[in-house]
Design a protein around this motif. Structure first.
Motif, short mmCIF file in Angstrom:
data_model
loop_
_atom_site.label_atom_id
_atom_site.label_comp_id
_atom_site.label_asym_id
_atom_site.label_seq_id
_atom_site.Cartn_x
_atom_site.Cartn_y
_atom_site.Cartn_z
N LEU A 131 67.09 59.99 15.33
CA LEU A 131 65.66 59.95 15.64
C LEU A 131 65.13 61.35 15.95
O LEU A 131 64.01 61.70 15.55
N ALA A 132 65.94 62.15 16.66
CA ALA A 132 65.52 63.53 16.93
C ALA A 132 65.32 64.27 15.61
O ALA A 132 64.36 65.01 15.42
N SER A 133 66.26 64.03 14.69
CA SER A 133 66.18 64.66 13.37
C SER A 133 64.95 64.17 12.61
O SER A 133 64.24 64.95 11.97
N ASP A 134 64.68 62.87 12.70
CA ASP A 134 63.53 62.30 12.01
C ASP A 134 62.21 62.83 12.58
O ASP A 134 61.20 62.88 11.88
N CYS A 135 62.21 63.23 13.85
CA CYS A 135 61.02 63.88 14.42
C CYS A 135 60.68 65.12 13.60
O CYS A 135 59.52 65.39 13.31
N MET A 136 61.73 65.88 13.25
CA MET A 136 61.51 67.08 12.46
C MET A 136 61.03 66.72 11.06
O MET A 136 60.21 67.42 10.47
N PHE A 137 61.54 65.60 10.52
CA PHE A 137 61.12 65.18 9.19
C PHE A 137 59.63 64.85 9.19
O PHE A 137 58.86 65.40 8.41
N PHE A 138 59.22 63.98 10.10
CA PHE A 138 57.80 63.62 10.12
C PHE A 138 56.95 64.76 10.64
O PHE A 138 55.80 64.91 10.23
N GLY A 139 57.50 65.58 11.55
CA GLY A 139 56.76 66.75 12.01
C GLY A 139 56.41 67.65 10.84
O GLY A 139 55.26 68.09 10.69
N SER A 140 57.38 67.89 9.96
CA SER A 140 57.12 68.73 8.79
C SER A 140 56.09 68.08 7.87
O SER A 140 55.17 68.74 7.39
N LEU A 141 56.24 66.77 7.64
CA LEU A 141 55.30 66.09 6.74
C LEU A 141 53.89 66.11 7.31
O LEU A 141 52.91 66.32 6.58
N ILE A 142 53.77 65.90 8.62
CA ILE A 142 52.45 65.90 9.24
C ILE A 142 51.84 67.29 9.16
O ILE A 142 50.64 67.45 8.89
N THR A 143 52.69 68.32 9.37
CA THR A 143 52.20 69.69 9.22
C THR A 143 51.63 69.90 7.82
O THR A 143 50.54 70.46 7.65
N VAL A 144 52.40 69.47 6.83
CA VAL A 144 51.95 69.65 5.45
C VAL A 144 50.58 69.00 5.28
O VAL A 144 49.66 69.59 4.70
N TYR A 145 50.42 67.80 5.82
CA TYR A 145 49.13 67.12 5.70
C TYR A 145 48.03 67.92 6.40
O TYR A 145 46.97 68.18 5.83
#
Lengths: 197, 99, 629
Positions: free
Chosen positions: A26-40
């Motif tokens: 889940l900590a890793s997935d935070c980075m995944f969605f964090g990156s995607l949200i940044t891109v958006y």
């Protein structure tokens, strides 16, 4: 995923291995969605052709979707509470409710995507379209995987000895994943939809 | 070792879960409502962010049991979360979205 | 409390380990961390050789001006795949081999936390490696650099299939690394033997733990970047398409948010290995254990705040450049702490200059040179001069080859006897070391000068009269010396496997737990799980008069000795069952990705396989019936 034998390996911390790995995931997935949200966030304002966010977002509709997903988190903990107390019947009712609510959310997303598509927003039409569909699409994929996981647990509960009180951790793991998908939506709902309205 | 097991055993009852669920629903309703209140437009962004953080924290603490679980899980999750927030903010600043 | 156990009475003791199951099927279904480690090792060394051959071809092409040994297009493929191969298929899997072989043994466990997930990670790595190299035989290899900068990779500028292979392969390899990282993270936190408190962990295990955290925190950014690129190429999205408002710069950010922690993912395991080797062969405890551990943590934390130093010349402005310059320079502090501690470890020690030790000393020396040139381009104005020149190539080879590869070879020589039961030949090993050290410096040191006089990176040829001819020729000759040194290593391996001396359990008189068991270790690692009372459990037992005080309870804060009777708890040995589901799941995942290139039917079959294998995985019993030891 789930080891079925109940062999309690004592761990150094006293914490369960699978739960440990799940929280790391889940900590890793935070980075995944964090990156995607940044891109958006950094991309969507650069769209050169419409439709633009303000023109097509339907806040009341999406609010209902967000509400449905929130309530599915509630039914998820109730399912977990059921199995932790050894009440398989209650577990089945609530896990099925959770899966149904997840499906309702996915249905809402499909409806939304279709509407936006009719309004001219596609993956190719603009950078807003690309960023929006990829971000919400990946979230939707997470929900879809979650629904399959929940239905698998429901199915497994009809086989003796698989979903029982002593193995409530199997349900807890699915729950952690499911709640995480929910909190990601809390963030997306706010920074993508509400802020734009 | 085994002594720490009892930490995991505490789970709130269904009444508490439902109470949290109701609070979450109310916050969502407030969020949607204030979007349509013109008077709040200047403070809308911080207000929405605060409310979302509230929802986020409630789900993580109660539904994901971090409040009752071992602190190690909290630190683990928090490190990923803070790192992600840091990267988001740094990139937003560098792409000129903070000014 | 258990009585004092003497692990190794005599360091020349040779015990015959029991033979495990054999045959191809036993390897395909193995979940034993030692076998998986061997698979990683063989795979990594194979790709190290392939990446090395690619480098030699590059050097032949550059050996003289206006050379036409390979075409520009081939050159681009070669340098792209040289970088990609060395990073993802050689250094990372070689580190992975050590994670696998050593983690359970060093912490006193019977296996990793998730043995099947471990097998899965390996198979995904292998198939991902094949996928990313498949372009060599069908459709053209990747040719946009290992960094794959947008918009060079957009369909308009890379119409071929090379970038397709790269973007899919890199995601597959990411799955392997991240899955393994959750596994080792959990193993180290949760599976330590009684008494093995965090501050008693061998430094290699600490660096492994930190590396796993870096992997699972850094890879998602690359996955997102690669996903966006994939969507741009297959589904016509606009993420990196300038005409539609897309931002190529965003790729650089996502790539380096991953890419800089990746640098530490490559070096930290080698630093851990060197810490173990220097301690053993200096015959004294590691100097400043706590400082080295916290320096490692410091490097990891800072490592996430420096990515923009790869982008100083992209015009982000003085504020970001200053902030990231400062954080980059700060990294020199924990790194310096480590170097001083290694030197302090050797200082006054009774140095035993074995091959492993030579490689570790070589690591420290070469890494200092690479570290110093690294600090140089932490400064944006200096960096602007270095950017895209051979000076940068010299710098990162000093840290990656002089650093990581030297450290990893040190580990190969050090632990080889433990896992093969055979001693590598020291004489051949020393020839390997000296040839490699000389070849390495002849190859890479002149690149500093070439860069300083303006030779750019990634050019396939250069004209006459630029004053680059001489040092390019020298560099090429150096690279062949490295190639020859590797042949000595391979010869050493094959000769000693057949004719070599039988390795005792503890040939180096070492301090850590893995030397307490047989060489090679039995399937279940330890007959009884050891109870650890100090940081150097074997030395404390072998030399109580010197190191006995180390085991005073409470010395390191948390004695953490459990109140369990060891023989009661570890009486039963549960070994994980072999399983073919990890292999099937890995095939499914690779088919899912490969289908993007070949046919989507393949992707759907892959998805179906994944679904079936996850069910099969979940329903089969993970552990067998108890064995009574």
């Amino acid at each position: 995923m789930a080891a079925n034998h109940v062999i309690e390996h004592p761990t150094s911390t006293g914490l369960d291995n699978r739960k440990m790995a799940m929280w790391a995931f889940l900590a890793s997935d935070c980075m995944f969605f964090g990156s995607l949200i940044t891109v958006y966030l950094v991309s969507h304002g650069r769209a050169m052709v419409g439709p633009f966010p303000q023109e097509i977002f339907d806040i009341p509709f999406t609010s209902v979707s967000a509400f449905v997903l929130l309530m599915s988190s509630l039914s998820m903990v109730l399912a977990l509470g059921g199995i932790q107390r050894g009440n398989v019947q209650r577990f089945r009712i609530w896990i099925a409710t959770t899966a149904v609510l997840g499906c309702v959310f996915l249905g809402g997303q499909i409806y939304e995507f279709t509407e936006f598509h009719h309004a001219g927003l596609t993956l190719e039409s603009s950078i807003f379209g690309s960023a929006f569909y990829v971000l919400t699409g990946f979230h939707g994929t997470h929900v879809f995987i979650g629904v399959i996981w929940l239905l698998s647990l429901l199915l497994a509960s009809f086989k003796p000895g698989l979903v029982i009180r002593e193995k409530s951790l199997n349900v807890e793991m699915a729950g952690l994943y499911w709640h995480f998908v929910d909190i990601v939506w809390i963030v997306i709902f706010t920074v993508v939809y509400l802020v734009e309205a | 070792m085994a002594a720490e097991h009892h930490v995991e055993e505490h789970h709130p009852g269904w009444q508490e879960y439902v109470r949290i669920g109701v609070i979450l629903a109310v916050i969502t309703a407030i969020e949607v409502a204030i979007v349509y209140v013109e008077a709040l437009e200047s403070v809308l962004l911080p207000l929405l962010l605060t409310l979302s953080v509230g929802k986020f924290v409630l789900v993580v603490m109660y539904f994901m049991h971090l409040k009752f679980d071992h602190k190690f899980f909290t630190w683990l999750f928090l490190s990923g979360l803070l790192l992600a927030v840091g990267v988001v903010l740094a990139l937003m600043a560098m792409f000129g979205l903070m000014t | 409390m258990a009585t004092q156990v003497r692990y190794v009475e005599d360091s020349t003791r040779i015990q015959e380990p029991e033979a495990g199951p054999s045959g191809l099927w036993s390897w395909l279904t193995t979940v034993d961390h030692k076998r998986i480690g061997v698979l990683y090792l063989v795979t990594a060394l194979t790709f190290f050789a392939i990446g090395g051959i690619e480098a030699l071809l590059l050097r032949v092409q550059l050996s003289q001006p206006n050379n036409a040994f390979v075409s520009a297009a081939t050159y681009n493929q070669l340098f792209t795949m040289h970088g990609t191969t060395m990073i993802f298929l050689a250094v990372m899997p070689l580190s992975g081999a050590f994670f696998n072989l050593l983690t359970p043994l060093m912490i006193g466990a019977r296996d990793v936390a998730f043995p099947r997930l471990n097998a899965f990670s390996y198979w995904v790595l292998l198939f991902g490696a094949i996928l990313i190299n498949f372009g060599w035989i069908y459709g053209g290899a990747p040719d946009a650099g290992w960094f794959a900068y947008a918009n060079l990779t957009s369909p308009a500028y890379s119409p071929g299939m090379g970038v397709d292979y790269w973007v899919l392969g890199i995601q597959v390899l990411g799955i392997s690394s991240v899955a393994a990282s959750f596994n080792f993270f959990t193993t180290i936190v949760n599976m330590r033997a009684p008494g093995m408190s965090m501050m008693r962990l061998p430094v290699f295990i600490w660096m492994t733990l930190i590396t796993q955290i870096l992997i699972f925190m850094a890879f998602p950014a690359l996955t997102v970047g690669a996903t966006l690129l994939m969507f741009d190429r297959w589904f016509d999205t606009n993420f990196f398409i300038v005409e539609a408002g897309g931002m190529p710069l965003l790729w650089q950010h996502l790539f380096w948010v991953f890419g800089h922690p990746e640098v530490y993912i490559l070096i930290l395991p080698a630093m851990g290995i060197v810490s173990e080797v220097l301690q053993t062969f200096s015959r004294k405890p590691l100097f400043g254990y706590t400082a080295i551990v916290f320096a490692g943590i410091g490097i990891a934390v800072l490592g996430f705040s420096v990515w923009v130093h790869h982008m100083f010349t992209t015009g982000l402005g003085p504020v970001p450049n200053s902030i990231f310059a400062i954080s980059t320079m700060l990294i020199a502090l924990p790194t310096g702490v480590k170097i001083f501690n290694w030197i302090g470890t050797m200082w006054g020690g009774a140095l035993w200059l074995s091959t492993a030790m030579l490689f570790s000393i070589g690591f420290v020396a070469m890494f200092i040179i690479g570290g110093l040139s690294g600090v140089m381009h932490a400064s944006p104005p200096v960096d602007s001069q270095h950017q895209d020149t051979y000076f940068v190539v010299a710098h990162f080879h000093y840290v990656l080859f002089g650093g990581s590869i030297m450290g990893l070879f040190s580990g190969v020589y050090y632990w080889w006897p433990k896992f093969t039961g055979k001693l590598l030949h020291e004489g051949l090993g020393k020839v390997h070391f000296w040839l490699m050290l000389i070849g390495f410096n002849v190859t890479f040191f002149p690149m500093h000068w070439l860069g300083a006089i303006g030779m750019p990176r990634r050019i396939y040829s250069y004209g006459d009269g630029l004053n680059w001819e001489f040092w390019n020729m020298v560099t090429t000759m150096g690279s062949f010396i490295i190639g020859i040194s590797f042949i000595f290593f391979i010869a050493n391996v094959f000769i000693t496997l057949v004719l070599g001396d039988r390795a005792p359990d503890d040939p180096w008189d070492a301090p850590t737990l893995e030397w307490a068991t047989t060489s090679p270790p039995a399937l279940h690692n330890f007959d009884t799980i050891p109870v650890v009372k100090s940081r150097m459990p074997l030395w404390t037992d072998k030399y109580p008069e010197v190191y006995g005080h180390e085991s005073e309870p409470g010395e390191h804060g948390d004695p953490d000795l459990p109140d369990i009777q060891t023989d009661e708890v570890h009486d039963e040995i549960h070994l994980p069952n072999p399983s073919y589901w990890p292999l099937v799941l890995a095939i499914g995942i690779v088919m899912l990705f490969a289908g993007f290139i070949f046919t989507f039917v393949m992707s759907f079959i892959g998805l179906a396989l994944m679904f079936i294998s996850i069910w099969g995985w979940a329903l089969e019993p993970a552990f067998g019936e108890a064995d009574h030891a």
